[in-house]
Design a protein around this motif. Sequence first.
Motif, PDB file in Angstrom:
ATOM      1  N   GLU A  21      -1.170  99.599   7.783  1.00 26.82           N
ATOM      2  CA  GLU A  21      -1.804  98.071   7.751  1.00 26.82           C
ATOM      3  C   GLU A  21      -3.153  97.748   8.473  1.00 26.82           C
ATOM      4  OE1 GLU A  21       1.054  95.695   9.756  1.00 26.82           O
ATOM      5  OE2 GLU A  21       2.888  95.758   8.236  1.00 26.82           O
TER       6      GLU A  21
ATOM      7  N   GLU B 179      -5.539  99.006   5.671  1.00 30.66           N
ATOM      8  CA  GLU B 179      -5.907  98.181   4.651  1.00 30.66           C
ATOM      9  C   GLU B 179      -6.785  96.937   5.111  1.00 30.66           C
ATOM     10  OE1 GLU B 179      -2.013  96.730   3.454  1.00 30.66           O
ATOM     11  OE2 GLU B 179      -1.610  98.770   2.514  1.00 30.66           O
ATOM     12  N   GLU B 180      -6.428  96.472   6.407  1.00 31.48           N
ATOM     13  CA  GLU B 180      -7.480  95.283   6.698  1.00 31.48           C
ATOM     14  C   GLU B 180      -8.668  95.734   7.209  1.00 31.48           C
ATOM     15  OE1 GLU B 180      -7.138  92.035  10.455  1.00 31.48           O
ATOM     16  OE2 GLU B 180      -5.517  93.263  10.364  1.00 31.48           O
TER      17      GLU B 180
END
Length: 462
Positions: free
Chosen positions: A395, A398-399
Amino acid sequence: MTSTNTSPLLSFLLTHEEAFKSRARLASLYSDFRAQASTNPDGYVANVSAWRKALADAARAGLLPGGDLLVVKTGEELLRELEMAGWGRPGALGAVVNDAVAKGEMIPLAHFLQQRHSIYSRNRISPWSVLTWGLRQLGVLGAESSSEDRLVVGEFVVKANVEVPTSLLSDLSKSASTSGPALIHSRSTFAAALSHCFSMHTPLTDRDTDILLTHLSRDLHSCAYEPISGTIKFVAPNQSISAFADLDPVSENDVAIARLKSLILALEMEVPALEVRVAALDTAAREAVVEKNTAKARASLRSKKLAAATLEKRRETLHQLQDVYARIEAAADNVEIVRVMQASAGVLRDLNREIGGAEGAEEVVDKLRDEMERADEVTGVLTEGAVSGAVDEGEVDEEFEALEKEESEKEEKEEAEKTKARFEELEKLEKERKEKEEAQKEDHVPDTDREQEAQKESVVAS
């Protein structure tokens, strides 16, 4: 307002005292204003205060009968000095003195010097109670109803005058070193030190010095004074003395140091005088030689030789005494250093006893280390449950990519806007160039568009 017959005292009052510069006030001050105590209390107080301040200031200037700076001597001579043409003698001066005595602002000299209690003590017997009785017998008290103001003959210490120099005299102890010799004075060295504490055109009299020393020792507890030998020992700046505590008495060593300092001071004053005399005799001898006066020249030379020999002896003695005093100061400093070291050793001993020595310190350190380890163990147990909540790295990636893309698009947009602006500027310059060419063809003016070309190149480069 002054005249050739005006006394120095009266001239001083007329020149320096604000209340004496007005003719209207002079009329009131020289009148018998005792009745105002009941009919005009404010006016009575104003007149009494003006006279009291005038007498105190005149005393401090050395202009009162007797020449003392701290004492007001009342009587016929004072009234005669205050007498002024057109006004006569002050009509209520006796009431002024009586009021000051009653309020403790003037203190009978004998009582001041002889009483054992401080003038600031509330529980002492009033030192002027006997004087009050005497004033009543003379008719001074209750004088409002009398037809004549009778000024009692006496000598009174002016409290305000005593407090002014003694407030400055505290510098004697504060500016001195903490060593014993620097805090010890004889009457002569004390008087010499006074000249550095406050400025007066008239020197203090012996009686003034007695008053100051009495006030410093008895009332302020800032020094110990031994009248027989004339030795004064000030309290050290770092020494706190209770108002009712007894100071260390003057010892034989203190007396010896005071005499030594007094002798040094006397020699320091005598040496310059001898140097002046030697120089004067030398000048006299040279002048006599020029005048061909052999007898006078030889006499001057003989006197010069004697004075020079005396000067040399005084200088040698002075150097010896100064050396002795320097050694005494050094010895006193050594004594103080040893005392401080002894006290410090006692403090360290007590502190080490509280700690328990090296063994006690090691025990404390071991206990502290054990408790720190226990604290770490507790912290580890409390943080175990937080491991399951670890951050998902996918995550995060992705960010991060989304942020990068957003930033890239923002940069591309800004670059496109800059490019568009550059092209618009080029088109504008090109248009201006063509318009200029057209204008030149019509006016047959040579082509001078180099500046526009340069601007164009600059825009393209940017």
